[in-house]
Design a protein around this motif. Structure first.
Motif, PDB file in Angstrom:
ATOM      1  N   LYS A   1       0.874  -1.496   0.304  1.00  0.00           N
ATOM      2  CA  LYS A   1       0.266   0.050  -0.163  1.00  0.00           C
ATOM      3  C   LYS A   1       1.141   1.535   0.268  1.00  0.00           C
ATOM      4  N   GLU A   2       1.602   1.018   0.915  1.00  0.00           N
ATOM      5  CA  GLU A   2       3.241   2.669   0.734  1.00  0.00           C
ATOM      6  C   GLU A   2       3.773   2.472   0.083  1.00  0.00           C
ATOM      7  N   ASN A   3       4.093   1.600  -1.222  1.00  0.00           N
ATOM      8  CA  ASN A   3       4.128   1.792  -2.622  1.00  0.00           C
ATOM      9  C   ASN A   3       3.540   2.358  -3.149  1.00  0.00           C
ATOM     10  N   VAL A   4       2.639   1.926  -3.425  1.00  0.00           N
ATOM     11  CA  VAL A   4       1.505   2.429  -4.388  1.00  0.00           C
ATOM     12  C   VAL A   4       1.071   3.723  -3.814  1.00  0.00           C
ATOM     13  N   ASP A   5       0.903   3.867  -3.117  1.00  0.00           N
ATOM     14  CA  ASP A   5       0.455   5.830  -2.403  1.00  0.00           C
ATOM     15  C   ASP A   5       1.864   6.187  -2.629  1.00  0.00           C
ATOM     16  N   LYS A   6       3.245   5.583  -2.896  1.00  0.00           N
ATOM     17  CA  LYS A   6       3.874   6.534  -2.788  1.00  0.00           C
ATOM     18  C   LYS A   6       4.514   6.649  -4.700  1.00  0.00           C
ATOM     19  N   ASN A   7       4.341   6.112  -5.507  1.00  0.00           N
ATOM     20  CA  ASN A   7       3.853   5.843  -6.647  1.00  0.00           C
ATOM     21  C   ASN A   7       2.742   7.104  -7.439  1.00  0.00           C
ATOM     22  N   GLN A   8       1.943   6.853  -6.835  1.00  0.00           N
ATOM     23  CA  GLN A   8       0.955   7.487  -7.272  1.00  0.00           C
ATOM     24  C   GLN A   8       0.892   8.911  -6.779  1.00  0.00           C
TER      25      GLN A   8
ATOM     26  N   GLY B   1      11.738   5.843 -21.722  1.00  0.00           N
ATOM     27  CA  GLY B   1      10.680   7.449 -21.213  1.00  0.00           C
ATOM     28  C   GLY B   1       9.386   7.245 -21.121  1.00  0.00           C
ATOM     29  N   ALA B   2       8.833   5.291 -21.536  1.00  0.00           N
ATOM     30  CA  ALA B   2       7.408   4.878 -20.864  1.00  0.00           C
ATOM     31  C   ALA B   2       6.984   4.349 -19.400  1.00  0.00           C
ATOM     32  N   MET B   3       8.468   5.085 -18.470  1.00  0.00           N
ATOM     33  CA  MET B   3       8.068   4.230 -17.914  1.00  0.00           C
ATOM     34  C   MET B   3       8.023   5.251 -16.431  1.00  0.00           C
ATOM     35  N   PRO B   4       6.819   5.295 -15.303  1.00  0.00           N
ATOM     36  CA  PRO B   4       7.188   5.652 -14.526  1.00  0.00           C
ATOM     37  C   PRO B   4       8.109   5.811 -13.613  1.00  0.00           C
ATOM     38  N   GLY B   5       8.846   7.725 -13.932  1.00  0.00           N
ATOM     39  CA  GLY B   5      10.124   8.173 -12.784  1.00  0.00           C
ATOM     40  C   GLY B   5      11.100   6.543 -11.700  1.00  0.00           C
ATOM     41  N   GLY B   6      10.000   6.480 -11.629  1.00  0.00           N
ATOM     42  CA  GLY B   6      10.868   5.687  -9.357  1.00  0.00           C
ATOM     43  C   GLY B   6      10.401   4.470  -9.830  1.00  0.00           C
ATOM     44  N   SER B   7       9.979   4.022 -10.284  1.00  0.00           N
ATOM     45  CA  SER B   7       9.583   2.430 -10.525  1.00  0.00           C
ATOM     46  C   SER B   7      11.069   1.577 -10.221  1.00  0.00           C
ATOM     47  N   GLN B   8      10.917   0.153  -9.809  1.00  0.00           N
ATOM     48  CA  GLN B   8      12.733   0.100  -9.573  1.00  0.00           C
ATOM     49  C   GLN B   8      12.757  -0.074 -11.151  1.00  0.00           C
ATOM     50  N   GLU B   9      11.547  -0.632 -11.951  1.00  0.00           N
ATOM     51  CA  GLU B   9      12.508  -0.903 -13.401  1.00  0.00           C
ATOM     52  C   GLU B   9      13.078  -0.510 -13.973  1.00  0.00           C
TER      53      GLU B   9
ATOM     54  N   ASN C   1      14.866   2.410 -12.667  1.00  0.00           N
ATOM     55  CA  ASN C   1      16.161   2.368 -12.461  1.00  0.00           C
ATOM     56  C   ASN C   1      17.727   1.187 -12.777  1.00  0.00           C
ATOM     57  N   VAL C   2      17.133   0.180 -12.909  1.00  0.00           N
ATOM     58  CA  VAL C   2      17.689  -1.347 -13.988  1.00  0.00           C
ATOM     59  C   VAL C   2      18.227  -0.292 -15.176  1.00  0.00           C
ATOM     60  N   LEU C   3      17.000   0.004 -16.044  1.00  0.00           N
ATOM     61  CA  LEU C   3      17.574   1.298 -17.363  1.00  0.00           C
ATOM     62  C   LEU C   3      18.153   1.834 -17.083  1.00  0.00           C
ATOM     63  N   ARG C   4      17.810   2.893 -16.066  1.00  0.00           N
ATOM     64  CA  ARG C   4      18.875   3.105 -16.374  1.00  0.00           C
ATOM     65  C   ARG C   4      20.823   2.770 -16.034  1.00  0.00           C
ATOM     66  N   MET C   5      20.828   2.061 -15.170  1.00  0.00           N
ATOM     67  CA  MET C   5      22.847   1.861 -15.103  1.00  0.00           C
ATOM     68  C   MET C   5      22.475   0.887 -16.246  1.00  0.00           C
ATOM     69  N   TYR C   6      21.320  -0.157 -17.248  1.00  0.00           N
ATOM     70  CA  TYR C   6      22.241  -0.618 -17.750  1.00  0.00           C
ATOM     71  C   TYR C   6      22.350   0.362 -18.453  1.00  0.00           C
ATOM     72  N   LEU C   7      21.771   1.701 -19.716  1.00  0.00           N
ATOM     73  CA  LEU C   7      21.783   2.479 -20.620  1.00  0.00           C
ATOM     74  C   LEU C   7      23.408   3.536 -20.202  1.00  0.00           C
ATOM     75  N   GLU C   8      23.319   3.757 -18.748  1.00  0.00           N
ATOM     76  CA  GLU C   8      24.992   4.128 -18.348  1.00  0.00           C
ATOM     77  C   GLU C   8      26.008   3.501 -18.326  1.00  0.00           C
ATOM     78  N   THR C   9      25.583   1.704 -18.821  1.00  0.00           N
ATOM     79  CA  THR C   9      26.939   0.989 -19.153  1.00  0.00           C
ATOM     80  C   THR C   9      27.354   0.734 -20.318  1.00  0.00           C
ATOM     81  N   VAL C  10      25.845   0.749 -21.386  1.00  0.00           N
ATOM     82  CA  VAL C  10      26.239   0.523 -22.198  1.00  0.00           C
ATOM     83  C   VAL C  10      26.853   1.832 -23.404  1.00  0.00           C
ATOM     84  N   LEU C  11      26.070   2.785 -22.521  1.00  0.00           N
ATOM     85  CA  LEU C  11      26.425   4.393 -23.167  1.00  0.00           C
ATOM     86  C   LEU C  11      28.463   4.261 -22.901  1.00  0.00           C
ATOM     87  N   ASP C  12      28.740   3.621 -22.004  1.00  0.00           N
ATOM     88  CA  ASP C  12      29.847   3.828 -21.008  1.00  0.00           C
ATOM     89  C   ASP C  12      31.302   3.335 -22.702  1.00  0.00           C
ATOM     90  N   LEU C  13      30.922   2.211 -22.545  1.00  0.00           N
ATOM     91  CA  LEU C  13      31.751   1.253 -23.509  1.00  0.00           C
ATOM     92  C   LEU C  13      31.905   1.712 -24.657  1.00  0.00           C
TER      93      LEU C  13
END
Length: 772
Positions: free
Chosen positions: A217-224, A277-285, A287-299
């Motif tokens: 409930k806390e996570n849902v409320d925060k995302n909303q 771009g289509a995801m909610p900014g604070g979602s866990q997924e 954050n995972v995708l941001r780390m992935y993009l930072e890695t591949v863009l650094d290569l």
């Protein structure tokens, strides 16, 4: 306990258990159950209710029913359509089902009544149990407010222990299986333990359930809340006419445009940016995708550094950084020349193999400096997880790329020099075979499109200059070794160690300890003594440590005694390094019977191996001591068989070996020894002991023996010849097939030694045994 036996109608219950003083109604449709109810209504309106073990069974027998049930009084009976009868019953007492007669149109059972026993519990114990149960009920009620209002007031009024235990099982929403366990507990102690166990479990389940629901409930409320605030902020900025700052997706798109990579790679990264771009900014997924993009863009996909192709410059740097190692330098320069001419990175991967401290890692660093390449080192020692090489799937929590990709990211270019250190020490376990994962990395046909599990895009490793290091090829799997070109980095001679210490190590340690050559100097004789009497190794690592010990003590003298200059001489070494640590076993003074000097290769260089044989009256047994391995024991047996076959030529009686025992010993019994190269040495010692012929003291030998006495070639000759020189030997016997190896040795190594090549034991015995 059982009191008496009666006969009454039986109803088999499916998915339900009735307890004493439990009021419940249920529907019955089976003909036997309806007949049992009708018979009970004609009589005393009592029926035995027993729960089925398998609720799917249509016509259960006595084995399909629980042995303990409950006698119930039928309070009400109502017939409803479709041949269904609804009955209301009240449980009265526990009974035991002793037998079942199913021949009649109904189930009739032989019932033994069970009476509760409280004799084993005194009044105080029963009251204590009642209070504990009520405390736990209050705790359960706090987690279940509805139950607290509806059920618990009635339970709290019960004072009898047996009744309270049954009522808890009746009133709480327990599964029928748990109620059946309570029903089967005739003794109050057992019933108390069963009810308490279930009650505590229910309390814990309810608590965990409330915590999980609260977190969700806390996570849902925060995302909303975040979504609403973000939308409000967007509208406010539009009203104020302010420019909307770049989002993460826009920033990544900007980096993607500047990235040097092929179209396939850019398209894949672009799709991942669109997903972000289509995801909610604070979602866990997200954050995972941001780390992935930072890695591949650094290569560094297609970013390369310009190599220095001047071979003469490379040779100057290698000579400046390393003394000796001529063959190693020559092979590396040849290798670099081919790379320059072909302009490709598909030449074989170099693997530098040699003892610790011989400069394998520093050679790789020098090559990187010579070619003006970025240098990255990957330590493979002890790695046992395949994901360390290939990376984790990015869907896992804490996923990260493998060490190869991380090294490329660290280097910043796609053509660095990558050192795979200690490749012989990778291991395998249930997580995968690490050495097999390295096959794709080191295969020039496959590493053009190396796939890391995390990056999920083909990475071109063909421009990477791979250099691997290992102490031995024995532990490198065959397929992996086949992909590398092995270059041996052999042990240093004492003369080479002297020049390395004088030209490199002394200067390095002086700088490291804040000293200058004017303040501290070490004489040549002192260096020679450190090498000979304070270190015993193939490389120079311990030699550097001993020089460092001297420099640290000298630094302390400068501060305490205010000295202007310190000179360390041969005679003053004991003050800085203590007593001599290493003593070499010198040549024997005189020729002896049954003692022969062999030569051995060890991880710290060569050594001499004195083999001793004694013969004594006995029953023909052979004893071997000195921590000998299986291969060496087999060589000893082969040598004995050969000696027995030629003994008649030396006048030994036919039954000699049946009446004598042979004891073969190799000193330093605590040190494990193995290998076939002591074969001719053991055969010579045995024949000497059997015949009483002396063996020349200043002679050493090495070689494998066959059953027919042939001398087979062996390895590690450089180290073995050096060991013979250290022991002041005059002559060394070497298998004839090792001539090419001896020819490659420098005169500095063989100086003062007479090398004699032998084809078989006849040549060995001719040279070794002293003429009578």
């Amino acid at each position: 306990m059982e009191d008496k036996t009666i006969t009454m109608p039986v109803i088999a219950l499916r998915g339900m258990t009735v307890l004493p003083k439990m009021m419940i109604h249920f529907d019955i449709s089976r003909s036997k159950s309806i007949a049992a109810v009708e018979k009970a209504m004609i009589g005393d309106q009592r029926v035995c209710l027993v729960t089925q073990k398998n609720s799917e069974e249509a016509d259960p027998g006595v084995d399909e029913l629980h042995s303990v049930g409950c006698v119930a009084l039928i309070k009400q009976l109502v017939k409803i359509p479709n041949n269904v009868v609804r009955v209301m019953v009240e449980g009265q007492e526990r009974v035991e089902l002793l037998g079942l007669d199913s021949e009649e149109p109904m189930l009739v059972g032989e019932i033994g009544t069970l009476t509760e026993s409280e004799d084993s519990l005194d009044y105080v114990t029963r009251q204590a149990m009642v209070r504990i149960l009520k405390e736990k009920l209050e705790e359960y009620g706090k987690e279940n407010p509805r139950m607290l209002k509806e059920v618990f007031p009635n339970l709290m009024m019960v004072t009898d222990l047996g009744e309270l235990l049954d009522q808890i099982a009746i009133q709480l929403p327990w599964d029928y299986k748990n109620r059946q366990k309570v029903l089967e507990c005739v003794l109050l102690e057992e019933r108390y333990e069963t009810v308490m166990r279930n009650l505590l479990t229910e309390i814990e389940i309810t608590r965990v359930k409330r915590e999980i629901q609260g977190r969700v409930k806390e996570n849902v409320d925060k995302n909303q809340k975040d979504y609403i605030l973000r939308e409000q902020l967007k509208v406010i900025r539009e009203e104020l006419g302010e420019d909307n700052p770049l989002s993460d997706a826009d920033e990544y798109e900007k980096q993607l445009k500047a990235l040097k990579a092929d179209k396939e790679t850019k398209d894949k990264i672009h799709r991942e940016i669109e997903r972000l771009g289509a995801m909610p900014g604070g979602s866990q997924e997200a954050n995972v995708l941001r780390m992935y993009l930072e890695t591949v863009l650094d290569l560094p996909w297609k970013k390369v550094s310009k190599d220095n192709n001047n071979i003469s410059h490379a040779e100057e740097i290698l000579n400046a950084d390393h003394y000796g190692l001529e063959k190693v330098k020559e092979r590396i320069l040849e290798y670099l020349a081919v790379r320059v001419l072909t302009k490709k990175g598909t030449s074989p991967i170099i693997c530098l193999v040699g003892p610790p401290g011989t400069g394998k890692t520093s050679i790789a660093r020098s090559v990187a400096r010579a070619l003006n390449k970025q240098y990255v080192r990957i330590s493979l020692g002890g790695i046992h997880d395949e994901a360390e090489v290939r990376g984790h799937r990015k869907t896992y929590v804490g996923a990260m790329p493998g060490r190869i990709v991380e090294a490329m990211r660290q280097a910043g270019v796609s053509n660095p020099l990558m050192l795979l250190d200690e490749i012989d020490k990778v291991s395998s376990d249930y997580k995968g075979d690490t050495s097999s994962a390295l096959l794709e990395v080191l295969d020039s046909e496959q590493n053009v499109k190396f796939r890391d599990h995390y990056v999920e895009l083909p990475i071109d490793l063909s421009n990477v200059l791979f250099i691997a290091t290992a102490n031995t090829t024995q532990t490198i799997p065959g397929p992996l070794l086949d992909r590398m070109e092995v270059i041996e980095v052999n042990s240093y001679t004492e003369n080479e160690k002297f020049h390395i210490a004088k030209n490199y190590l002394v200067r390095k340690q002086l700088e490291r300890n804040g000293l200058t050559e004017e303040q501290v100097s070490i004489s040549d004789k002192a260096l020679e003594k450190i090498i000979h009497n304070y270190t015993r190794e193939a490389g120079v690592r311990n030699l550097e440590r001993r020089i460092g010990d001297i420099c640290r003590k000298a630094a302390r003298e400068f501060l305490e005694d205010k000295k202007k200059a310190i000179r360390i001489t041969e005679n003053g070494l004991e003050k800085y390094l203590g007593k001599e640590k290493i003593t070499f076993e010198d040549v024997n003074e005189e020729d002896q019977v049954g003692i022969v000097r062999g030569l051995a290769w060890t991880s710290v260089g060569g050594d001499t191996l004195q083999i001793e044989v004694n013969v004594m009256p006995g029953k023909g047994t052979m004893q071997m001591t000195g921590q000998m391995g299986d291969v060496m024991k087999e060589s000893a047996q082969t040598a004995l068989s050969y000696i027995r076959s030629i003994c008649p030529e030396y006048g030994v009686a036919d039954d000699y070996f049946e009446k004598h025992d042979i004891h073969l010993h190799i000193p330093e019994g605590a040190v494990p020894k193995d290998g076939p190269s002591a074969g001719i040495t053991m055969a010579t010692a045995m024949l000497s002991a059997v015949t009483g012929r002396k063996v020349e003291a200043k002679l050493a030998m090495t070689g494998e023996i066959t059953l027919r006495g042939r001398a087979l070639p062996i390895g590690g000759l450089k180290e073995k010849i050096l060991a013979a020189r250290m022991a002041h030997m005059k002559r060394v016997l070497v298998p004839d097939k090792n001539r090419p190896d001896i020819a490659e040795l420098s005169k500095e190594i063989t100086k003062g030694l007479t090398i004699i090549f032998v084809k078989d034991m006849a040549d060995v015995l001719k040279e070794a045994l002293v003429s009578e």
